[in-house]
Design an enzyme around this catalytic site. Structure first.
Site, PDB file in Angstrom:
ATOM      1  N   LYS A  73      29.406  48.128  26.434  1.00 26.60           N
ATOM      2  CA  LYS A  73      28.822  46.780  26.331  1.00 26.60           C
ATOM      3  C   LYS A  73      27.399  46.768  25.767  1.00 26.60           C
ATOM      4  CE  LYS A  73      31.499  44.608  30.051  1.00 26.60           C
ATOM      5  NZ  LYS A  73      31.482  43.809  31.270  1.00 26.60           N
ATOM      6  N   ASP A 109      31.019  37.012  30.394  1.00 23.96           N
ATOM      7  CA  ASP A 109      31.128  37.281  31.840  1.00 23.96           C
ATOM      8  C   ASP A 109      30.406  36.211  32.664  1.00 23.96           C
ATOM      9  OD1 ASP A 109      32.686  39.558  31.685  1.00 23.96           O
ATOM     10  OD2 ASP A 109      30.978  40.926  31.613  1.00 23.96           O
ATOM     11  N   ALA A 138      27.443  42.983  35.628  1.00 32.41           N
ATOM     12  CA  ALA A 138      27.960  41.667  36.027  1.00 32.41           C
ATOM     13  C   ALA A 138      26.826  40.804  36.576  1.00 32.41           C
ATOM     14  CB  ALA A 138      29.060  41.845  37.075  1.00 32.41           C
TER      15      ALA A 138
HETATM   16  P1  NDP Z   1      27.753  48.312  37.378  1.00 34.08           P
HETATM   17  O1  NDP Z   1      28.144  49.727  37.580  1.00 34.08           O
HETATM   18  O2  NDP Z   1      26.891  47.942  36.213  1.00 34.08           O
HETATM   19  O3  NDP Z   1      26.964  47.796  38.711  1.00 34.08           O
HETATM   20  C1  NDP Z   1      27.477  48.034  40.002  1.00 34.08           C
HETATM   21  C2  NDP Z   1      26.594  47.340  41.037  1.00 34.08           C
HETATM   22  O4  NDP Z   1      27.183  47.526  42.320  1.00 34.08           O
HETATM   23  C3  NDP Z   1      25.180  47.910  41.117  1.00 34.08           C
HETATM   24  O5  NDP Z   1      24.276  46.898  41.474  1.00 34.08           O
HETATM   25  C4  NDP Z   1      25.320  48.938  42.262  1.00 34.08           C
HETATM   26  O6  NDP Z   1      24.105  49.222  42.904  1.00 34.08           O
HETATM   27  C5  NDP Z   1      26.234  48.151  43.189  1.00 34.08           C
HETATM   28  N1  NDP Z   1      26.934  49.007  44.138  1.00 34.08           N
HETATM   29  C6  NDP Z   1      28.046  49.767  43.916  1.00 34.08           C
HETATM   30  N2  NDP Z   1      28.434  50.387  45.052  1.00 34.08           N
HETATM   31  C7  NDP Z   1      27.551  50.009  46.017  1.00 34.08           C
HETATM   32  C8  NDP Z   1      27.403  50.302  47.404  1.00 34.08           C
HETATM   33  N3  NDP Z   1      28.255  51.121  48.027  1.00 34.08           N
HETATM   34  N4  NDP Z   1      26.387  49.724  48.101  1.00 34.08           N
HETATM   35  C9  NDP Z   1      25.503  48.895  47.470  1.00 34.08           C
HETATM   36  N5  NDP Z   1      25.587  48.568  46.152  1.00 34.08           N
HETATM   37  C10 NDP Z   1      26.588  49.129  45.436  1.00 34.08           C
HETATM   38  O7  NDP Z   1      29.102  47.491  37.381  1.00 34.08           O
HETATM   39  P2  NDP Z   1      29.348  46.008  36.802  1.00 34.08           P
HETATM   40  O8  NDP Z   1      28.188  45.151  37.165  1.00 34.08           O
HETATM   41  O9  NDP Z   1      29.761  46.088  35.390  1.00 34.08           O
HETATM   42  O10 NDP Z   1      30.626  45.589  37.649  1.00 34.08           O
HETATM   43  C11 NDP Z   1      30.496  45.234  39.019  1.00 34.08           C
HETATM   44  C12 NDP Z   1      31.806  44.629  39.471  1.00 34.08           C
HETATM   45  O11 NDP Z   1      31.993  43.413  38.771  1.00 34.08           O
HETATM   46  C13 NDP Z   1      33.040  45.497  39.188  1.00 34.08           C
HETATM   47  O12 NDP Z   1      33.819  45.550  40.365  1.00 34.08           O
HETATM   48  C14 NDP Z   1      33.793  44.733  38.120  1.00 34.08           C
HETATM   49  O13 NDP Z   1      35.181  44.837  38.282  1.00 34.08           O
HETATM   50  C15 NDP Z   1      33.346  43.314  38.383  1.00 34.08           C
HETATM   51  N6  NDP Z   1      33.425  42.451  37.213  1.00 34.08           N
HETATM   52  C16 NDP Z   1      34.211  41.346  37.302  1.00 34.08           C
HETATM   53  C17 NDP Z   1      34.333  40.508  36.231  1.00 34.08           C
HETATM   54  C18 NDP Z   1      35.208  39.319  36.360  1.00 34.08           C
HETATM   55  O14 NDP Z   1      35.447  38.666  35.342  1.00 34.08           O
HETATM   56  N7  NDP Z   1      35.692  38.981  37.548  1.00 34.08           N
HETATM   57  C19 NDP Z   1      33.618  40.737  34.962  1.00 34.08           C
HETATM   58  C20 NDP Z   1      32.779  41.909  34.993  1.00 34.08           C
HETATM   59  C21 NDP Z   1      32.704  42.748  36.075  1.00 34.08           C
HETATM   60  P3  NDP Z   1      23.109  50.377  42.341  1.00 34.08           P
HETATM   61  O15 NDP Z   1      22.357  49.781  41.175  1.00 34.08           O
HETATM   62  O16 NDP Z   1      22.239  50.677  43.502  1.00 34.08           O
HETATM   63  O17 NDP Z   1      23.982  51.536  41.937  1.00 34.08           O
END
Ligand code: NDP
Length: 287
Positions: A73, A109, A138
């Site tokens: 992306k 998104d 996201a």
């Molecule tokens: P990223 O990897 O860019 O970000 C993940 C985020 O989740 C970060 O803020 C991370 O925190 C946090 N995180 C993950 N695990 C934990 C945990 N155990 N405790 C606390 N924080 C946590 O992923 P995306 O933003 O691209 O995607 C996130 C979700 O959004 C995915 O599940 C994806 O499927 C969903 N999504 C849904 C869409 C839709 O249309 N419904 C579209 C796009 C995405 P940290 O920075 O600390 O690692």
């Protein structure tokens, strides 16, 4: 006399790695069938080192556009001729259209989230106070669109302080919203006055279906709108807790369908059949 026959399909699809589990094909092909369009949606594995060649291939095949998913992306920006202002702010593109030989980047998104909030949640975000869990891709897309839609206050909380602060700085420097950061190090209460609470982390995504963000769930009140980005399963423990406290809940399946529908409109100019797309995904997810 020759018959007017064309066996040529218009091609769109998704580049990702890994991409095999990306369900977008299910809803987009269902939409094309419903609209009677001879379009095909292809799920294409592209390694990071091959993205430039893949984008050249998109032009060579005269494809109408492409979706980008993890990890492309951000990297795709260097191959585009133009990028929509909101996608420029996010620094990420998930939808490209080929128009007059030019590759134009968009990000659907956050727009999909916004449409779900407005149409399904019956909520105009203008003037609202929002708390968001997460600061990844996201979260970035959602917060930028919320800020541009007139949300006044955005409280971002994230496990990684650096990532969270970068997002808050971006919002404060580039949009009219007042953004603040809370470092997420354990359970915390949703502050009084929050209208909309959004889980934009990956917590709860299949197969981790019992996981839920570490929150004081009793701080969720009945007047709130509580949203999750997780599309599969759409009924996450986070949303169940919120619904149990009387909040209005919006699932990530709605967001997924709407962001795809916005992509279809960009590519074909036609309104997408969102109900058909929703049903196709629900069936694929065995709901
Ligand atoms: P990223 O990897 O860019 O970000 C993940 C985020 O989740 C970060 O803020 C991370 O925190 C946090 N995180 C993950 N695990 C934990 C945990 N155990 N405790 C606390 N924080 C946590 O992923 P995306 O933003 O691209 O995607 C996130 C979700 O959004 C995915 O599940 C994806 O499927 C969903 N999504 C849904 C869409 C839709 O249309 N419904 C579209 C796009 C995405 P940290 O920075 O600390 O690692």
């Amino acid at each position: 006399m020759t018959l007017e026959v064309s066996y040529k399909a218009e091609l769109v699809g998704v580049f990702g790695h890994p991409v095999a589990e990306n369900p977008t094909i299910v809803m987009q092909e269902a939409a094309f069938l419903e609209l009677g369009l001879p379009w095909r949606y292809l799920t294409i594995e592209v390694l990071p080192a091959d993205l430039g060649t893949a984008m050249a291939g998109l032009r060579a095949f005269n494809m109408r556009g492409i979706n980008l998913t993890i990890p492309h992306k951000v990297a795709v920006l260097q191959y585009l001729d133009d990028v929509a202002p909101d996608a420029q702010l996010m620094g990420a593109v998930n939808t490209v259209r080929l128009e007059g030989g030019r590759l134009i980047g968009e990000n659907t998104d956050g727009k999909g989230f916004l449409r779900s909030l407005i149409e399904d949640g019956k909520c105009d975000p203008a003037g609202k106070r929002v708390m968001l869990l997460g600061a990844g891709g996201a979260a970035r897309a959602i917060t930028v669109e919320l800020a541009l839609a007139g949300v006044t206050d955005l409280l971002v909380t994230n496990r990684s302080a650096e990532r969270g602060q970068i997002l808050v700085d971006l919002l404060n420097n580039k949009t009219p919203v007042k953004a603040t950061f809370h470092h997420w190090q354990g359970p915390f209460a949703v502050p009084e006055g929050i209208d909309i609470l959004v889980n934009a982390t990956s917590i709860g995504l299949y197969p981790e279906v019992n996981a839920r963000p570490d929150l004081d769930y009793d701080s969720i009140s009945a007047g709130m709108i509580v949203c999750d980005v997780i599309p599969n399963p759409p009924q996450t423990p986070f949303l169940r807790e919120a619904a149990g406290r009387g909040a209005t809940v919006l699932d990530g399946l709605g967001m997924l369908v709407y962001q795809g529908a916005i992509g279809i409109k960009m590519w074909t100019g036609q309104d997408a059949p969102v109900e058909v797309m929703h049903q196709a995904l629900a069936q694929a997810f065995n709901l």
